[in-house]
Write an enzyme that holds these catalytic residues in place. Structure first.
Site, mmCIF file in Angstrom:
data_model
loop_
_atom_site.group_PDB
_atom_site.id
_atom_site.type_symbol
_atom_site.label_atom_id
_atom_site.label_comp_id
_atom_site.label_asym_id
_atom_site.label_seq_id
_atom_site.Cartn_x
_atom_site.Cartn_y
_atom_site.Cartn_z
ATOM 1 N N CYS A 79 -4.477 -17.690 14.364
ATOM 2 C CA CYS A 79 -4.121 -16.965 15.582
ATOM 3 C C CYS A 79 -4.259 -17.936 16.735
ATOM 4 C CB CYS A 79 -5.038 -15.775 15.792
ATOM 5 S SG CYS A 79 -4.763 -14.517 14.553
ATOM 6 N N ARG A 87 0.825 -1.208 0.000
ATOM 7 C CA ARG A 87 0.000 0.000 0.000
ATOM 8 C C ARG A 87 0.851 1.246 0.000
ATOM 9 N NH1 ARG A 87 -4.365 -0.557 3.945
ATOM 10 N NH2 ARG A 87 -5.200 -1.513 2.077
ATOM 11 N N TYR A 88 1.865 1.257 0.826
ATOM 12 C CA TYR A 88 2.727 2.435 0.960
ATOM 13 C C TYR A 88 3.946 2.252 0.067
ATOM 14 C CZ TYR A 88 -0.062 3.238 5.180
ATOM 15 O OH TYR A 88 -1.087 3.447 6.067
ATOM 16 N N ARG A 104 -9.407 -8.358 10.621
ATOM 17 C CA ARG A 104 -9.121 -9.279 9.511
ATOM 18 C C ARG A 104 -9.940 -10.545 9.655
ATOM 19 N NH1 ARG A 104 -3.307 -8.158 9.854
ATOM 20 N NH2 ARG A 104 -3.065 -6.183 8.787
ATOM 21 N N CYS A 164 -11.541 -8.431 15.842
ATOM 22 C CA CYS A 164 -10.521 -8.499 14.791
ATOM 23 C C CYS A 164 -11.006 -7.884 13.478
ATOM 24 C CB CYS A 164 -10.115 -9.940 14.542
ATOM 25 S SG CYS A 164 -8.827 -10.059 13.294
ATOM 26 N N ASP A 204 -12.092 -0.327 12.859
ATOM 27 C CA ASP A 204 -12.394 -0.375 11.421
ATOM 28 C C ASP A 204 -13.859 -0.677 11.153
ATOM 29 O OD1 ASP A 204 -9.860 0.182 10.488
ATOM 30 O OD2 ASP A 204 -9.218 -1.908 10.688
ATOM 31 N N CYS A 231 -9.592 -12.807 18.489
ATOM 32 C CA CYS A 231 -10.103 -11.610 19.163
ATOM 33 C C CYS A 231 -11.450 -11.256 18.553
ATOM 34 C CB CYS A 231 -9.143 -10.450 18.970
ATOM 35 S SG CYS A 231 -7.453 -10.909 19.355
ATOM 36 N N LYS A 246 -3.342 4.713 6.843
ATOM 37 C CA LYS A 246 -3.635 5.300 8.153
ATOM 38 C C LYS A 246 -3.616 6.816 8.072
ATOM 39 C CE LYS A 246 -1.419 1.351 10.274
ATOM 40 N NZ LYS A 246 -0.974 0.722 9.011
ATOM 41 N N ASP A 262 -7.825 4.109 9.922
ATOM 42 C CA ASP A 262 -7.374 3.426 8.716
ATOM 43 C C ASP A 262 -8.452 3.663 7.663
ATOM 44 O OD1 ASP A 262 -5.541 2.008 7.235
ATOM 45 O OD2 ASP A 262 -5.328 0.425 8.731
ATOM 46 N N ARG A 284 7.098 0.092 1.986
ATOM 47 C CA ARG A 284 6.947 -1.022 2.925
ATOM 48 C C ARG A 284 5.766 -1.903 2.542
ATOM 49 N NH1 ARG A 284 5.392 3.818 4.417
ATOM 50 N NH2 ARG A 284 3.801 4.278 5.978
HETATM 51 C C1 LIG Z 1 -0.295 -0.307 8.890
HETATM 52 C C2 LIG Z 1 0.218 -0.808 7.652
HETATM 53 C C3 LIG Z 1 1.582 -0.730 7.335
HETATM 54 C C4 LIG Z 1 2.591 -0.128 8.279
HETATM 55 O O1 LIG Z 1 2.328 1.219 8.506
HETATM 56 P P1 LIG Z 1 3.233 2.069 9.468
HETATM 57 O O2 LIG Z 1 2.500 3.372 9.582
HETATM 58 O O3 LIG Z 1 4.556 2.186 8.795
HETATM 59 O O4 LIG Z 1 3.351 1.348 10.767
HETATM 60 C C5 LIG Z 1 1.997 -1.209 6.112
HETATM 61 N N1 LIG Z 1 1.115 -1.740 5.227
HETATM 62 C C6 LIG Z 1 -0.199 -1.804 5.490
HETATM 63 C C7 LIG Z 1 -1.111 -2.368 4.476
HETATM 64 C C8 LIG Z 1 -0.691 -1.349 6.711
HETATM 65 O O5 LIG Z 1 -1.996 -1.442 6.981
HETATM 66 S S1 SF4 Z 2 -6.677 -9.032 16.300
HETATM 67 FE FE1 SF4 Z 2 -7.165 -10.598 14.748
HETATM 68 S S2 SF4 Z 2 -5.221 -11.031 13.720
HETATM 69 FE FE2 SF4 Z 2 -4.746 -10.007 15.672
HETATM 70 S S3 SF4 Z 2 -4.410 -11.685 17.137
HETATM 71 FE FE3 SF4 Z 2 -6.546 -11.062 17.312
HETATM 72 S S4 SF4 Z 2 -7.629 -12.435 15.927
HETATM 73 FE FE4 SF4 Z 2 -5.482 -12.546 15.373
#
Ligand SMILES: *Cc1c(COP(=O)(O)O)cnc(C)c1O
Ligand code: SF4
Length: 425
Positions: free
Chosen positions: A131, A118-119, A140, A138, A299, A135, A343, A336, A122
């Site tokens: 996991c 995305r960025y 995801r 979560c 989210d 949670c 973010k 986000d 990184r």
């Molecule tokens: C949060 C995130 C990162 C890391 O972001 P930082 O602001 O550098 O901590 C990288 N990729 C994705 C898709 C993210 O959601």
């Molecule tokens: S927040 Fe989601 S991805 Fe993170 S530890 Fe909990 S269940 Fe796993």
């Protein structure tokens, strides 16, 4: 300094005969994760009405609670913050109108399955869908838990090849699921391959293990990680109740190995959405050598609307931290962006007004002050030998506007432009 007591797991009847050795063995916890109602009932009292609701939930959703995390639940208290993060609630079956399957569009921004780029510099590598604990809040949810598997090796290799081919990637964030559900040797294979890529500068691991299964942070794990420095760990404490003797030991073991640990908290309604709780959490994190990094606005993922707070609450929390306590205890509050914008940091306003030379600013006490800018405000930035040597280019986005490289940024399909085009024809 605050003293933390060890969790007295033997107070729970079904763990009475568990040996000390087993209790401290993370594999034992993984084997004994609480996944069904009968096992749950042995650990926490569940009344008939709740059992009925849980049955409905478990038809659609997965439950997974490590015995360690379950031992932190206050059995008497329905609204226990540990319980709320661990035991499914009927509210999860409700999808609010603004909920999305993949609000952050991590799948859309994914050049190869398992990787989100995305960025600019990184990437996020989702190394496992598993996991140790699921949670309830979560984000995801769509990835985690529905398929009980790690990413196949072939797919991970495709992701690593992508990183190898993209020289701009200097930071790799290994997340999931929880990558520390992988065995040390398998995880090491992945980390080693990433470390061997010349342009990768730092490796980050996102894991909730220090919170939900601190025994995972073994001496052999830290010994392995140490070989691939610089490595950073991001974890996920949400409430001071999660800071125990055991989690403190886990975080300190990482810090002692030279692995900095940072924390990302999610604001959750009735769990931590209040300034004094967050302040206490931030202070206690620093005492166990964990640096607060982000506070997330919840989210827009499906089934977690009951956890969502207002953005306003997040701003109030930051207002109560900034200036009032150590700067190190003040994380960045982020939303986000739905749709994959990444973010976006939010801060209460500190700038009151400005003139040609003066800024009117307010501090945390409400004092309004001025800062006078220098008369000659033109810096030589962009023209010194350091930039020339490196062919420095300003970053994209708004930074391009500031450097003068671009006059404006326009949305695609701007009505005004369309009209002009029609006129020309
Ligand atoms: C949060 C995130 C990162 C890391 O972001 P930082 O602001 O550098 O901590 C990288 N990729 C994705 C898709 C993210 O959601
Ligand atoms: S927040 Fe989601 S991805 Fe993170 S530890 Fe909990 S269940 Fe796993």
């Amino acid at each position: 300094m605050k003293e933390y007591k060890k969790v007295n797991y033997r107070k729970i009847h079904c763990y009475k005969t568990v040996s000390k050795k087993d209790w401290h063995d993370w594999h034992w916890h993984i084997r004994n994760v609480i996944r069904d109602i009968p096992s749950l009932k042995k650990v926490v009292p569940i009344d008939k009405a709740e059992e009925n609701r849980l049955e409905k939930c478990l038809c659609k959703l997965r439950m997974g609670i490590t015995p360690y995390y379950a031992s932190l639940i206050d059995p008497q208290y329905k609204r226990c913050v540990i319980r709320m993060q661990a035991i499914p609630s009927i509210n999860e079956l409700y999808n609010a109108p603004d909920d999305y399957e993949d609000p952050l569009q991590e799948d859309v921004d994914s050049p190869v399955p398992g990787l989100t780029h995305r960025y600019p510099d990184r990437v996020l590598l989702l190394a496992s869908h598993i996991c140790s604990m699921y949670c309830r809040h979560c984000t995801r949810r769509r990835l985690v838990g529905d398929r009980d598997k790690h990413l196949p090796e072939k797919q991970i290799n495709t992701c690593i090849n992508y990183i190898r081919q993209h020289k701009e990637v200097r930071d790799v964030l290994i997340s999931g699921g929880d990558p520390l559900t992988l065995e040390d040797n398998y995880l090491e294979d992945i980390i080693k391959k990433i470390r061997d890529i010349e342009h990768v500068e730092i490796i980050r691991i996102g894991t909730r293990m220090p919170v939900v299964l601190p025994f995972r942070i073994t001496a052999s794990l830290t010994r392995m990680l140490k070989k691939y420095q610089p490595i950073y760990i991001n974890t996920h404490f949400n409430h001071p109740k999660e800071i125990t003797f055991e989690s403190k030991e886990a975080c300190e073991r990482l810090a002692d190995s030279g692995i900095p640990v940072a924390n990302q908290t999610v604001l959750l309604r009735d769990v931590n959405d209040c300034p004094p709780i967050i302040k206490k959490l931030m202070h206690e994190l620093l005492m166990i050598r964990v640096r607060p990094y982000y506070i997330y606005q919840c989210d827009l993922s499906k089934g977690i609307s009951h956890f969502r707070t207002s953005i306003t609450k997040g701003l109030e929390i930051i207002e109560n931290l900034q200036g009032h306590t150590s700067g190190m205890a003040v994380p960045t509050f982020v939303v986000d962006a739905p749709g994959g914008g990444g973010k976006i940091p939010l801060m209460p306003n500190h700038m009151i007004s400005q003139s040609d030379r003066r800024f009117a600013l307010r501090n945390y006490e409400g004092v309004i002050t001025t800062y006078t800018q220098p008369e000659n405000v033109f810096s030589n930035c962009g023209h010194c030998h350091i930039c020339d040597d490196r062919n420095y280019k300003p970053s994209g986005g708004i930074a391009k506007l500031l450097s003068g490289e671009k006059l404006n940024l326009e949305p695609k399909g701007l009505e005004r432009r369309k009209r002009l085009r029609r006129k020309k024809r």
